[in-house]
Scaffold this motif. Structure first.
Motif, PDB file in Angstrom:
ATOM      1  N   SER A   1      19.424 -26.877  13.752  1.00 14.38           N
ATOM      2  CA  SER A   1      18.128 -26.208  13.784  1.00 14.38           C
ATOM      3  C   SER A   1      18.045 -25.061  14.790  1.00 14.38           C
ATOM      4  O   SER A   1      17.044 -24.353  14.837  1.00 14.38           O
ATOM      5  N   THR A   2      19.083 -24.870  15.605  1.00 13.71           N
ATOM      6  CA  THR A   2      19.051 -23.837  16.627  1.00 13.71           C
ATOM      7  C   THR A   2      20.377 -23.079  16.679  1.00 13.71           C
ATOM      8  O   THR A   2      21.384 -23.525  16.137  1.00 13.71           O
TER       9      THR A   2
ATOM     10  N   PRO B   1      15.370 -21.368  18.148  1.00 15.13           N
ATOM     11  CA  PRO B   1      15.120 -22.001  16.852  1.00 15.13           C
ATOM     12  C   PRO B   1      15.462 -21.014  15.740  1.00 15.13           C
ATOM     13  O   PRO B   1      15.059 -19.844  15.787  1.00 15.13           O
TER      14      PRO B   1
END
Length: 236
Positions: free
Chosen positions: A130-131, A144
């Motif tokens: 997710s990052t 992010p």
């Protein structure tokens, strides 16, 4: 590759953790690990670079203790996973102030070590999905993926244009594509990678994303159009 640092002024304790790391990796089909040992927090902090995924940090050390070392690390590295090693569990409560993952009590047994490593790898996987982690001038930025509007390459440097500002690192657009593989990104020309989910307009050969209009090459136009349509649920 998982990069690990073991920081302890007790050589026997360092050797124990190194052995556990080798055993843990062997149990996962020889998972690639690199391990650096430091006999003190001072040695770790000297020219510290944010390159470690996990740091096992003894709390009770001379000169600079583990808590203080963690505070210094967090000034430039919010991403590395910290695990405190201590003789007294009550000291580890301060770990929450520096967002430590967990702690293990000396003498460390393999069961406790194994549990902590499993937690650490889970956290790493979630973050990577997710990052994106960028090293900029000795500091680490964990962004992010959803906040990234587009990526631009110029003279071997890539700039991530995000809702939180712009971040420039050395690299190629291909490397950015790999780092953002979990997101919905596409090349619109040789110099730009755009977040399809963040596009707010499409007009002729231009897409609008992050308040910027970016030209779409002729060869990419239909592919971008289909991707935008799919992202909007077919509403384009």
């Amino acid at each position: 590759m998982v990069a690990v640092a073991v920081v302890d002024d007790d050589a026997e304790a360092r050797a124990r953790l190194r052995g556990y790391l080798a055993r843990f990796a062997e149990g996962r089909d020889g998972m690639a690990l690199s391990v650096d040992e430091f006999p003190s927090a001072v040695a770790l902090l000297h020219h510290y670079q944010p390159t470690y995924d996990i740091i096992f940090l003894d709390i009770e050390m001379d000169e600079v203790d583990g808590i203080k070392a963690a505070q210094v690390i967090r000034e430039t590295d919010p991403a590395t996973i910290l695990v405190f090693v201590t003789n007294m569990a009550q000291l580890a409560i301060k770990g929450y102030e520096v967002e430590a993952l967990d702690f293990v009590v000396k003498p460390v047994d393999y069961y406790s070590f194994d549990m902590v490593m499993r937690k650490a790898l889970l956290r790493m996987d979630r973050r990577r999905q997710s990052t994106v982690r960028l090293v900029t001038r000795g500091a680490v930025q964990v962004l992010p993926i959803s906040h990234i509007d587009y990526v631009e390459v110029q003279n071997h440097y890539i700039t991530y244009h995000t809702t939180d500002g712009d971040f420039t690192v050395k690299g190629t657009l291909a490397q950015a594509e790999d780092a953002l593989a979990q997101g919905n990104f596409m090349r619109c020309n040789r110099w730009y990678l755009v977040n399809i989910d963040n596009i707010t307009g499409l007009d002729g050969n231009l897409v609008t994303v992050g308040g910027r209009s970016i030209e779409v090459s002729r060869s990419k136009k239909q592919e971008i159009l289909r991707a935008v349509t799919a992202s909007m649920g077919g509403a384009l």
